[in-house]
Enzyme design. Structure first.
Site, PDB file in Angstrom:
ATOM      1  N   GLU A  58       0.793  -1.227   0.000  1.00  0.00           N
ATOM      2  CA  GLU A  58       0.000   0.000   0.000  1.00  0.00           C
ATOM      3  C   GLU A  58       0.825   1.277   0.000  1.00  0.00           C
ATOM      4  O   GLU A  58       0.910   1.977   1.028  1.00  0.00           O
ATOM      5  CB  GLU A  58      -0.935   0.011   1.219  1.00  0.00           C
ATOM      6  CG  GLU A  58      -2.002  -1.045   1.162  1.00  0.00           C
ATOM      7  CD  GLU A  58      -3.096  -0.818   2.214  1.00  0.00           C
ATOM      8  OE1 GLU A  58      -3.027   0.187   2.933  1.00  0.00           O
ATOM      9  OE2 GLU A  58      -4.000  -1.646   2.293  1.00  0.00           O
ATOM     10  N   GLU A 105      -5.278  -8.402   0.877  1.00  0.00           N
ATOM     11  CA  GLU A 105      -5.780  -8.112   2.229  1.00  0.00           C
ATOM     12  C   GLU A 105      -7.252  -7.756   2.137  1.00  0.00           C
ATOM     13  O   GLU A 105      -7.663  -7.004   1.246  1.00  0.00           O
ATOM     14  CB  GLU A 105      -5.093  -6.903   2.877  1.00  0.00           C
ATOM     15  CG  GLU A 105      -3.717  -7.150   3.411  1.00  0.00           C
ATOM     16  CD  GLU A 105      -3.153  -5.932   4.136  1.00  0.00           C
ATOM     17  OE1 GLU A 105      -3.933  -5.111   4.667  1.00  0.00           O
ATOM     18  OE2 GLU A 105      -1.922  -5.810   4.161  1.00  0.00           O
TER      19      GLU A 105
END
Ligand code: BGC
Length: 450
Positions: free
Chosen positions: A167, A356
């Site tokens: 991320e 995720e």
């Protein structure tokens, strides 16, 4: 109700973790400090002053924890390598004890029949490099490449599935613009400089692995959120577009060879001119084998002239009477489906893995058990949306739960619990939650072994 087999025989089912959130042993066995170690000690910005020194003590308990992943029926274990554990100063001298630790973790996965998915950077920059400017300075790219090269050469014969960066938008925005995550820097200049070096790092890392590791499958991960305008008025639509540029497009488009999305937001264009971003378009490009998507919430966005630069404001789920998690994040599986479609619409995205997805709830321990029906309901909703997208022909090949066990949830400390396994941070006792047992049954593993 669908079954795991509906996703196909080769679908990858995994759990995801990250070194700073679980390992502990943060200043022992030769490890250098990371920015999270120092941020937690220095700033008081972590709830209840929680520290990372022990975390889930995974450093000492990795065998049992990996066995647990197997018991729950998963086939993939995603974990990250702590840069300052293998290179305490971020570059230069190697910490052999740290190198050995990850050999042990990888070997344990392989001996249990689990596929290791290794993340190279999950937000824990070595403090020594942060002192030199961290992600805001160009020299970080050479240092990152040294770290990637070391990992590729050391573990490349055993690890074939690699994730370069976790991320990029998450850590550059929270850590370099808003200052609520390590290293606590603020401002647009820091953020955009960090963004540029990170976009270069994600591609550089890919090229190094491609050259060093035969048969590697190389990916990187992006946070993603469907951006929903509050009204269909022009101001809200434009505000939503700016947020979409930032939150969804800023890092994937350079990776795909498109450069930053400057055409849709003039602030980024100004940055491009002043930092000559265009010269790096080629260097920011890499042909990833898979794209990791991580989704937690959609955002409803409203124009607000008082917010600097982005002039946009989130209308929170609780103010719209929408179901939400303990983090206040809206539970909305349709938005999960929509954002997968948005990312799949880039023709150069070849394969998607959900690296995720999960939720924090205020779990209550009742006679040693956690009956987290809300988390089970969350997974059922989100998996149904995922299956719908997959059945429409999107090449989605895996799903990883965030996360194996309750852990250090960054600025929230140990309070926010995302695990499918409960952890008692005083005793380090792991207890499988009902959601863990749900996964075990869903994946067809032996029920209630532990
Ligand atoms: C991060 C995880 C984090 C999770 C929940 C993701 O952004 O990769 O490290 O714990 O979200 O906040």
């Amino acid at each position: 109700m669908f079954k795991a087999s509906d996703f196909g025989p080769d679908f990858l089912w995994g759990v995801a973790t990250a070194a700073p959130q679980i390992e502990g042993a943060s200043n022992t066995y030769g490890k250098g400090a990371s920015i999270w170690d120092t941020f937690a000690k220095r700033t008081g910005k972590i709830k209840k002053g929680h520290q990372l020194d022990v975390a889930c003590d995974f450093y000492h308990r990795y065998r049992e924890d990996i066995a647990l992943v197997k018991t729950l029926g998963f086939t993939v274990f995603r974990f990250s390598i702590s840069w300052s554990r293998v290179l305490p100063l971020g570059k230069g001298p190697i910490n052999e004890e740290g190198i050995r630790f990850y050999h042990n973790v990888i070997d344990e996965c392989l001996s249990q029949g689990l596929i290791p998915y290794v993340t190279l950077y999950h937000w824990d920059l070595p403090e020594a490099l942060s002192q030199l400017g961290g992600w805001t300075v160009f020299s970080i790219n050479a240092d990152f490449n040294e770290f990637v090269m070391l990992c590729a050469k050391t573990y490349g014969d055993k690890v074939k599935n690699w994730i370069i960066i976790n991320e990029p938008f998450g850590f550059t925005s929270l850590g370099y613009m808003l200052g609520v995550h390590a290293p606590g820097e603020t401002g647009l200049t820091n953020f955009l400089a960090a963004a540029q070096h990170t976009a270069i790092a994600q591609a550089d890392g890919g090229h190094i692995l491609r050259a060093e590791v035969p048969n590697a499958r190389i990916g990187t991960t992006f946070s993603c959120s469907e951006i929903i305008p509050y009204t269909s008025g022009a101001n809200d639509l434009l505000a939503a577009k700016r947020v979409d540029c930032l939150m969804n497009r800023l890092f994937i488009e350079p990776a795909l060879g498109m450069g930053f999305p400057t055409a849709d937001w003039d602030v980024l264009e100004k940055f491009a001119v002043s930092h000559s971003t265009w010269r790096h378009v080629k260097r920011m490009t890499f042909d990833f084998d898979f794209i990791g998507l991580q989704n937690y919430f959609p955002l409803v966005i409203r124009y607000n002239a008082f917010i600097p630069v982005v002039q946009a404001w989130e209308v929170k789920a609780k103010n719209r009477n929408k179901p939400h998690t303990a983090m206040g994040w809206e539970i909305n599986a349709d938005s999960f489906y929509n954002i997968i479609k948005q990312f799949a619409s880039y023709s150069k995205v070849k394969e998607i893995i959900i690296t995720e997805n999960g939720a924090a709830f205020n779990d209550k321990l009742t006679n040693g058990h956690i009956h987290d029906e809300d988390r089970i309901a969350f997974f059922k909703l989100y998996l149904a949306a995922l299956l719908k997208a997959k059945n429409e022909g999107i090449n989605i090949t895996g799903y990883m739960v965030w996360t194996l066990m309750d852990n250090f949830e960054w600025a929230e400390g140990y309070q926010a619990r995302f695990g499918i396994v409960h952890n008692d941070f005083k005793t380090q006792q792991r207890s499988i939650k009902d959601s863990g047992y749900w996964w075990q049954q869903f994946l067809g593993a032996q029920p209630r072994l532990l």
